[in-house]
Scaffold this motif. Structure first.
Motif, PDB file in Angstrom:
ATOM      1  N   UNK A  41       0.824  -1.208   0.000  1.00  0.00           N
ATOM      2  CA  UNK A  41       0.000   0.000   0.000  1.00  0.00           C
ATOM      3  C   UNK A  41       0.865   1.268   0.000  1.00  0.00           C
ATOM      4  N   UNK A  42       1.981   1.234   0.688  1.00  0.00           N
ATOM      5  CA  UNK A  42       2.886   2.384   0.702  1.00  0.00           C
ATOM      6  C   UNK A  42       3.575   2.559  -0.652  1.00  0.00           C
ATOM      7  N   UNK A  43       3.960   1.465  -1.266  1.00  0.00           N
ATOM      8  CA  UNK A  43       4.582   1.544  -2.590  1.00  0.00           C
ATOM      9  C   UNK A  43       3.614   2.143  -3.613  1.00  0.00           C
ATOM     10  N   UNK A  44       2.363   1.693  -3.577  1.00  0.00           N
ATOM     11  CA  UNK A  44       1.350   2.233  -4.495  1.00  0.00           C
ATOM     12  C   UNK A  44       1.156   3.720  -4.245  1.00  0.00           C
ATOM     13  N   UNK A  45       1.077   4.109  -2.983  1.00  0.00           N
ATOM     14  CA  UNK A  45       0.932   5.528  -2.640  1.00  0.00           C
ATOM     15  C   UNK A  45       2.105   6.348  -3.186  1.00  0.00           C
ATOM     16  N   UNK A  46       3.302   5.809  -3.073  1.00  0.00           N
ATOM     17  CA  UNK A  46       4.486   6.514  -3.585  1.00  0.00           C
ATOM     18  C   UNK A  46       4.423   6.664  -5.106  1.00  0.00           C
ATOM     19  N   UNK A  47       4.045   5.609  -5.795  1.00  0.00           N
ATOM     20  CA  UNK A  47       3.903   5.699  -7.251  1.00  0.00           C
ATOM     21  C   UNK A  47       2.879   6.766  -7.628  1.00  0.00           C
ATOM     22  N   UNK A 102       5.446   5.358 -17.451  1.00  0.00           N
ATOM     23  CA  UNK A 102       4.333   4.407 -17.350  1.00  0.00           C
ATOM     24  C   UNK A 102       4.051   3.958 -15.920  1.00  0.00           C
ATOM     25  N   UNK A 103       4.046   4.912 -14.995  1.00  0.00           N
ATOM     26  CA  UNK A 103       3.806   4.559 -13.597  1.00  0.00           C
ATOM     27  C   UNK A 103       2.455   3.882 -13.386  1.00  0.00           C
ATOM     28  N   UNK A 104       1.453   4.234 -14.151  1.00  0.00           N
ATOM     29  CA  UNK A 104       0.151   3.570 -14.024  1.00  0.00           C
ATOM     30  C   UNK A 104       0.268   2.079 -14.287  1.00  0.00           C
ATOM     31  N   UNK A 105       0.996   1.706 -15.331  1.00  0.00           N
ATOM     32  CA  UNK A 105       1.218   0.287 -15.625  1.00  0.00           C
ATOM     33  C   UNK A 105       2.026  -0.372 -14.515  1.00  0.00           C
ATOM     34  N   UNK A 106       3.007   0.351 -13.995  1.00  0.00           N
ATOM     35  CA  UNK A 106       3.835  -0.188 -12.918  1.00  0.00           C
ATOM     36  C   UNK A 106       2.986  -0.505 -11.691  1.00  0.00           C
ATOM     37  N   UNK A 164       1.067  -3.702 -12.135  1.00  0.00           N
ATOM     38  CA  UNK A 164       1.900  -4.908 -12.121  1.00  0.00           C
ATOM     39  C   UNK A 164       2.557  -5.175 -10.767  1.00  0.00           C
ATOM     40  N   UNK A 165       2.565  -4.184  -9.908  1.00  0.00           N
ATOM     41  CA  UNK A 165       3.338  -4.265  -8.674  1.00  0.00           C
ATOM     42  C   UNK A 165       2.911  -5.409  -7.755  1.00  0.00           C
ATOM     43  N   UNK A 166       1.630  -5.550  -7.503  1.00  0.00           N
ATOM     44  CA  UNK A 166       1.164  -6.611  -6.597  1.00  0.00           C
ATOM     45  C   UNK A 166       1.567  -7.989  -7.102  1.00  0.00           C
ATOM     46  N   UNK A 167       1.415  -8.226  -8.398  1.00  0.00           N
ATOM     47  CA  UNK A 167       1.778  -9.526  -8.968  1.00  0.00           C
ATOM     48  C   UNK A 167       3.282  -9.768  -8.873  1.00  0.00           C
TER      49      UNK A 167
END
Length: 136
Positions: free
Chosen positions: A54-60, A70-74, A77-80
């Motif tokens: 959740x913190x990584x997503x918030x940072x992105x 392409x941060x949206x794509x990142x 894909x991050x959770x997987x």
């Protein structure tokens, strides 16, 4: 990709010249190890940074960067990638410092850990749970 090829080629050239090198990138477990292991003789200190999803997503999401990243794509894909182990520490001989970046990081303490690891090579793991000005 081409960027990683340049990182590896540059690191090899610097190591062949007998100089230390820092190779910083988002290396993926299972794909980066052969290239890093093939580098000229060196002492390896891997600094593996992690934080909760959740913190990584918030940072992105809070980044102001060029759309070409392409941060949206990142984010998608991050959770997987985390679940697959792709973002786990690399399987390499050398010192591994695991750094939890969900708390403030004491850069001086990190530098001291890296210097210590390089001064006496050994295979092992150290976990930096919380780095603060008062110590690690």
């Amino acid at each position: 990709g081409a960027a990683y090829a340049l990182v590896f080629a540059g690191a090899a050239r610097v190591l062949r010249a007998g100089q230390p090198v820092i190779a910083e990138a988002n290396f993926f477990r299972g794909s980066a190890e052969p290239e890093l292991a093939a580098l000229p003789s060196h002492r390896l200190v891997q600094v593996h940074c992690s934080a909760p999803l959740d913190l990584l997503v918030e940072r992105y999401r809070s980044r102001a960067r060029h759309p070409g990243h392409n941060d949206g794509d990142q984010i998608d894909e991050l959770a997987a990638r985390l679940a697959s182990g792709a973002h786990d520490p690399l399987d390499l001989d050398g010192e591994l410092l695991e750094l939890d970046t969900s708390a403030p990081v004491d850069a001086d303490a990190l530098v001291a850990h890296v210097e210590s690891a390089l001064s006496g090579y050994r295979r092992g793991r150290k976990r930096i749970r919380q780095a603060t000005r008062t110590g690690v």
